[in-house]
Design a protein around this motif. Structure first.
Motif, PDB file in Angstrom:
ATOM      1  N   ALA A  33       0.826  -1.217   0.000  1.00 49.09           N
ATOM      2  CA  ALA A  33       0.000   0.000   0.000  1.00 49.09           C
ATOM      3  C   ALA A  33       0.852   1.257   0.000  1.00 49.09           C
ATOM      4  CB  ALA A  33      -0.920  -0.006   1.213  1.00 49.09           C
ATOM      5  N   LEU A  34       2.010   1.213   0.678  1.00 50.32           N
ATOM      6  CA  LEU A  34       2.902   2.367   0.692  1.00 50.32           C
ATOM      7  C   LEU A  34       3.668   2.521  -0.622  1.00 50.32           C
ATOM      8  CD1 LEU A  34       4.392   2.091   4.295  1.00 50.32           C
ATOM      9  CD2 LEU A  34       2.776   3.801   3.476  1.00 50.32           C
ATOM     10  N   SER A  35       3.748   1.453  -1.391  1.00 53.98           N
ATOM     11  CA  SER A  35       4.535   1.483  -2.630  1.00 53.98           C
ATOM     12  C   SER A  35       3.723   1.906  -3.842  1.00 53.98           C
ATOM     13  CB  SER A  35       5.152   0.096  -2.895  1.00 53.98           C
ATOM     14  OG  SER A  35       6.020  -0.280  -1.851  1.00 53.98           O
ATOM     15  N   VAL A  36       2.421   1.593  -3.845  1.00 54.81           N
ATOM     16  CA  VAL A  36       1.624   1.844  -5.048  1.00 54.81           C
ATOM     17  C   VAL A  36       0.941   3.205  -4.957  1.00 54.81           C
ATOM     18  CG1 VAL A  36       1.228  -0.597  -5.478  1.00 54.81           C
ATOM     19  CG2 VAL A  36      -0.389   0.664  -4.065  1.00 54.81           C
ATOM     20  N   GLY A  37       0.766   3.787  -6.108  1.00 57.44           N
ATOM     21  CA  GLY A  37       0.115   5.093  -6.222  1.00 57.44           C
ATOM     22  C   GLY A  37       0.190   5.546  -7.662  1.00 57.44           C
ATOM     23  N   ASP A  38       0.300   6.852  -7.881  1.00 59.67           N
ATOM     24  CA  ASP A  38       0.485   7.342  -9.241  1.00 59.67           C
ATOM     25  C   ASP A  38       1.774   6.794  -9.849  1.00 59.67           C
ATOM     26  OD1 ASP A  38      -1.850   8.778  -9.021  1.00 59.67           O
ATOM     27  OD2 ASP A  38      -0.832  10.602  -8.351  1.00 59.67           O
ATOM     28  N   ARG A  39       2.776   6.601  -8.996  1.00 60.76           N
ATOM     29  CA  ARG A  39       4.035   5.990  -9.427  1.00 60.76           C
ATOM     30  C   ARG A  39       4.430   4.913  -8.432  1.00 60.76           C
ATOM     31  NH1 ARG A  39       8.500  10.465 -10.246  1.00 60.76           N
ATOM     32  NH2 ARG A  39       9.647   8.541 -10.729  1.00 60.76           N
ATOM     33  N   PRO A  43      11.186  -1.018  -3.289  1.00 62.28           N
ATOM     34  CA  PRO A  43      11.400  -1.235  -1.848  1.00 62.28           C
ATOM     35  C   PRO A  43      12.516  -0.396  -1.235  1.00 62.28           C
ATOM     36  CG  PRO A  43      11.034  -3.327  -2.968  1.00 62.28           C
ATOM     37  CD  PRO A  43      11.116  -2.282  -4.034  1.00 62.28           C
ATOM     38  N   MET A  44      13.671  -0.293  -1.898  1.00 62.63           N
ATOM     39  CA  MET A  44      14.766   0.475  -1.317  1.00 62.63           C
ATOM     40  C   MET A  44      14.430   1.960  -1.234  1.00 62.63           C
ATOM     41  SD  MET A  44      16.890  -1.669  -0.337  1.00 62.63           S
ATOM     42  CE  MET A  44      18.095  -0.455   0.189  1.00 62.63           C
ATOM     43  N   GLN A  45      13.785   2.497  -2.283  1.00 60.44           N
ATOM     44  CA  GLN A  45      13.372   3.897  -2.232  1.00 60.44           C
ATOM     45  C   GLN A  45      12.295   4.115  -1.177  1.00 60.44           C
ATOM     46  OE1 GLN A  45      12.312   5.592  -6.004  1.00 60.44           O
ATOM     47  NE2 GLN A  45      14.032   4.640  -7.095  1.00 60.44           N
ATOM     48  N   GLU A  56      12.657  14.400  -3.166  1.00 62.41           N
ATOM     49  CA  GLU A  56      11.643  15.129  -2.391  1.00 62.41           C
ATOM     50  C   GLU A  56      10.225  14.686  -2.749  1.00 62.41           C
ATOM     51  OE1 GLU A  56      10.249  19.757  -1.514  1.00 62.41           O
ATOM     52  OE2 GLU A  56      12.080  19.319  -2.667  1.00 62.41           O
ATOM     53  N   ASN A  57       9.973  14.472  -4.045  1.00 60.08           N
ATOM     54  CA  ASN A  57       8.622  14.066  -4.441  1.00 60.08           C
ATOM     55  C   ASN A  57       8.282  12.664  -3.944  1.00 60.08           C
ATOM     56  OD1 ASN A  57      10.469  12.856  -6.132  1.00 60.08           O
ATOM     57  ND2 ASN A  57       9.167  12.981  -7.956  1.00 60.08           N
ATOM     58  N   THR A  58       9.286  11.786  -3.865  1.00 63.44           N
ATOM     59  CA  THR A  58       9.052  10.436  -3.342  1.00 63.44           C
ATOM     60  C   THR A  58       8.759  10.470  -1.854  1.00 63.44           C
ATOM     61  OG1 THR A  58      10.539   9.494  -5.021  1.00 63.44           O
ATOM     62  CG2 THR A  58      10.025   8.125  -3.109  1.00 63.44           C
ATOM     63  N   VAL A  59       9.531  11.270  -1.114  1.00 64.81           N
ATOM     64  CA  VAL A  59       9.299  11.397   0.330  1.00 64.81           C
ATOM     65  C   VAL A  59       7.910  11.964   0.594  1.00 64.81           C
ATOM     66  CG1 VAL A  59      10.053  12.553   2.443  1.00 64.81           C
ATOM     67  CG2 VAL A  59      11.742  11.632   0.855  1.00 64.81           C
ATOM     68  N   TYR A  60       7.531  12.969  -0.189  1.00 67.54           N
ATOM     69  CA  TYR A  60       6.202  13.568  -0.009  1.00 67.54           C
ATOM     70  C   TYR A  60       5.101  12.545  -0.289  1.00 67.54           C
ATOM     71  CZ  TYR A  60       2.072  16.392  -0.921  1.00 67.54           C
ATOM     72  OH  TYR A  60       0.799  16.897  -0.912  1.00 67.54           O
ATOM     73  N   ALA A  61       5.237  11.794  -1.375  1.00 68.51           N
ATOM     74  CA  ALA A  61       4.209  10.822  -1.746  1.00 68.51           C
ATOM     75  C   ALA A  61       4.062   9.729  -0.689  1.00 68.51           C
ATOM     76  CB  ALA A  61       4.534  10.204  -3.107  1.00 68.51           C
ATOM     77  N   VAL A  62       5.192   9.271  -0.157  1.00 73.05           N
ATOM     78  CA  VAL A  62       5.145   8.165   0.795  1.00 73.05           C
ATOM     79  C   VAL A  62       4.751   8.634   2.188  1.00 73.05           C
ATOM     80  CG1 VAL A  62       6.537   6.405   1.966  1.00 73.05           C
ATOM     81  CG2 VAL A  62       6.799   6.764  -0.499  1.00 73.05           C
ATOM     82  N   VAL A  63       5.424   9.673   2.685  1.00 70.92           N
ATOM     83  CA  VAL A  63       5.257  10.078   4.088  1.00 70.92           C
ATOM     84  C   VAL A  63       4.030  10.966   4.293  1.00 70.92           C
ATOM     85  CG1 VAL A  63       6.341  11.302   6.014  1.00 70.92           C
ATOM     86  CG2 VAL A  63       7.718   9.851   4.513  1.00 70.92           C
ATOM     87  N   ASP A  64       3.788  11.883   3.385  1.00 70.81           N
ATOM     88  CA  ASP A  64       2.717  12.856   3.588  1.00 70.81           C
ATOM     89  C   ASP A  64       1.387  12.448   2.971  1.00 70.81           C
ATOM     90  OD1 ASP A  64       4.439  14.543   4.952  1.00 70.81           O
ATOM     91  OD2 ASP A  64       5.113  15.524   3.122  1.00 70.81           O
ATOM     92  N   VAL A  65       1.418  11.580   1.959  1.00 67.33           N
ATOM     93  CA  VAL A  65       0.180  11.206   1.273  1.00 67.33           C
ATOM     94  C   VAL A  65      -0.248   9.780   1.619  1.00 67.33           C
ATOM     95  CG1 VAL A  65      -0.945  10.911  -0.963  1.00 67.33           C
ATOM     96  CG2 VAL A  65       0.652  12.811  -0.617  1.00 67.33           C
ATOM     97  N   ARG A  66       0.634   8.818   1.402  1.00 70.26           N
ATOM     98  CA  ARG A  66       0.237   7.421   1.570  1.00 70.26           C
ATOM     99  C   ARG A  66       0.256   6.961   3.023  1.00 70.26           C
ATOM    100  NH1 ARG A  66       4.248   5.145  -3.153  1.00 70.26           N
ATOM    101  NH2 ARG A  66       3.440   6.443  -4.869  1.00 70.26           N
ATOM    102  N   LEU A  67       1.281   7.354   3.782  1.00 68.05           N
ATOM    103  CA  LEU A  67       1.426   6.842   5.148  1.00 68.05           C
ATOM    104  C   LEU A  67       0.243   7.204   6.046  1.00 68.05           C
ATOM    105  CD1 LEU A  67       3.168   5.265   7.106  1.00 68.05           C
ATOM    106  CD2 LEU A  67       4.397   7.384   7.638  1.00 68.05           C
TER     107      LEU A  67
END
Length: 343
Positions: A33-39, A43-45, A56-67
C-alpha cells in the motif's frame, strides 16, 4: 487434569497461529500500500523515504500522502473489527454487528446533524466530529437496549430493532442533507459512503486514542467474553457478573465503532465480516479481539488500496467493502436457523 486442559490449549494455539499469519500478511499489504500510487516506489526507495531520505517528491508521496492513509485504514479497520467481534460474541449472534444494529447509523446521523447545524449557523456546529459520533453511537445503543429490553439483548428481537432503527436514522440523515448547502452536502455524502480520501494525521488521532484506551480493556475482559458464550447461570457460577460485563463490553464495542465511523464514515460490513473470519481462522467458539482487529485492519487496507489504484478514479472504500459484505450478509441470513443463536 490433562484431558481437561488439552481441548482448551489446542484452540488457543490456533489463535496464536492465526494471529501470526494474519500479522505477516498485514505487513506485506502495508508495504504494498505504501509502494503503489500514481508511481510505483521500489522497496529500497520506500525504505529511504520512510526515513526522510531520497527524492523530495518520493518522500512527499510516501510520508505525507500514503502513510497517513495507511495508518488510518489500519486504525479504522482494527476498531471496526474489535467492535464487531465483541458485539457478536456478547449478543451470541453473527449478525449482531454495529453496522447492522444501527450504531454506525447513529454515529453518522449525529455527525451529519452537526454539519447541518453548523452550515445553518447554529451554535453546536463547532462540536468535534469524534464527540458527535460517540454521542450518536451511544444514543443508538441506548435506544436499542430500551426497545429490545424484553429480548434480553439477544436473539432475533434485537436485530429487528436494530434494522428498524437503522432505517429511521438513515431517513433522518438524508433529510438533514437537504438542509445544507451543496458543498457541505457533497462532503457529507462522500463521508457517509465510507471514504479515506484526503485523510490526514489529524483524522488518525481520535481513533488511535480510542484504540489505545479501549483495546486493552477488551483484552482484559476477553475471559469474561468467553464466559458469556454460556448461559448466564453457568457464567454466574464462575463468578462473572453477566449483566455488568455485557453492558461494559457493548459500550466498548459501541465507542470503537463510533470513533472509527467519525474518522472514515460508516465503512460497510467490516465489523460484520471481521469477527466471523477471525473465529473461523482460529477455530474457536469465541472471537479473539486481537485477531478480529487484525482482520478488520487487513480488510480495510486491502479494500482502500484497491479502491485508489485499481480504477482511473478513487472510489470510496465503503463501496468495495459493501460489494464483499452484502453477499456475506445474505449467506449468514440463509444459514441462520430459527430459534438458535450462534456466534
Amino acid at each position: 487434569m490433562t484431558g481437561l486442559l488439552t481441548p482448551r490449549w489446542r484452540p488457543r494455539r490456533r489463535v496464536v497461529g492465526a494471529i501470526s499469519v494474519t500479522s505477516v500478511v498485514l505487513l506485506v499489504v502495508v508495504g504494498a500500500a505504501l509502494s503503489v500510487g500514481d508511481r510505483w516506489t521500489p522497496p529500497m526507495q520506500l525504505f529511504s523515504a520512510l526515513l526522510g531520505h531520497g527524492a523530495e517528491n518520493t518522500v512527499y508521496a510516501v510520508v505525507d500522502v500514503r502513510l497517513p492513509r495507511v495508518v488510518i485504514a489500519l486504525a479504522v479497520g482494527a476498531a471496526f473489527g474489535i467492535a464487531g467481534g465483541l458485539s457478536q460474541s456478547v449478543l451470541r449472534n453473527p449478525l449482531a454487528s454495529p453496522d447492522v444494529l444501527g450504531i454506525g447509523a447513529g454515529a453518522s446521523c449525529a455527525v451529519v446533524a452537526v454539519i447541518a447545524i453548523g452550515s445553518l449557523g447554529g451554535p453546536i456546529g463547532a462540536v468535534p466530529v469524534p464527540f458527535a459520533a460517540l454521542a450518536g453511537g451511544l444514543a443508538a445503543a441506548a435506544s436499542i437496549a430500551a426497545l429490545a429490553r424484553d429480548g434480553a439483548l439477544r436473539g432475533q428481537r434485537i436485530l429487528l430493532v436494530g434494522i428498524a432503527l437503522t432505517a429511521a436514522l438513515t431517513g433522518l440523515t438524508q433529510y438533514l442533507l437537504t438542509l445544507v448547502d451543496i458543498y457541505d452536502a457533497q462532503r457529507a455524502a462522500v463521508w457517509i459512503t465510507g471514504s479515506l480520501n484526503a485523510r490526514t494525521w489529524t483524522d488518525v488521532v481520535p481513533v488511535m486514542i480510542g484504540l489505545a484506551v479501549l483495546a486493552p480493556a477488551a483484552l482484559v475482559l476477553a475471559h469474561t467474553n468467553r464466559a458469556l458464550l454460556f448461559d448466564d447461570d453457568v457464567a454466574s457460577g464462575w463468578g462473572v457478573r453477566t449483566a455488568r460485563s455485557r453492558v461494559l463490553l457493548v459500550v466498548i464495542a459501541v465507542c470503537l465503532a463510533a470513533l472509527a465511523t467519525s474518522a472514515a464514515g460508516p465503512v460497510a460490513f467490516v465489523a460484520l465480516v471481521s469477527g466471523q473470519l477471525a473465529r473461523r481462522m482460529a477455530a474457536v467458539p469465541d472471537i479473539p479481539p486481537v485477531l478480529a482487529g487484525l482482520t478488520g485492519a487487513l480488510l480495510v487496507l486491502v479494500a482502500d488500496t484497491l479502491a485508489r489504484t485499481l480504477f482511473p478514479f478513487q472510489l470510496p472504500v465503503g463501496v468495495l467493502t459493501a460489494l464483499v459484505g452484502a453477499p456475506y450478509l445474505l449467506y449468514l441470513l440463509q444459514r441462520s436457523k430459527p430459534r438458535k443463536s450462534v456466534v
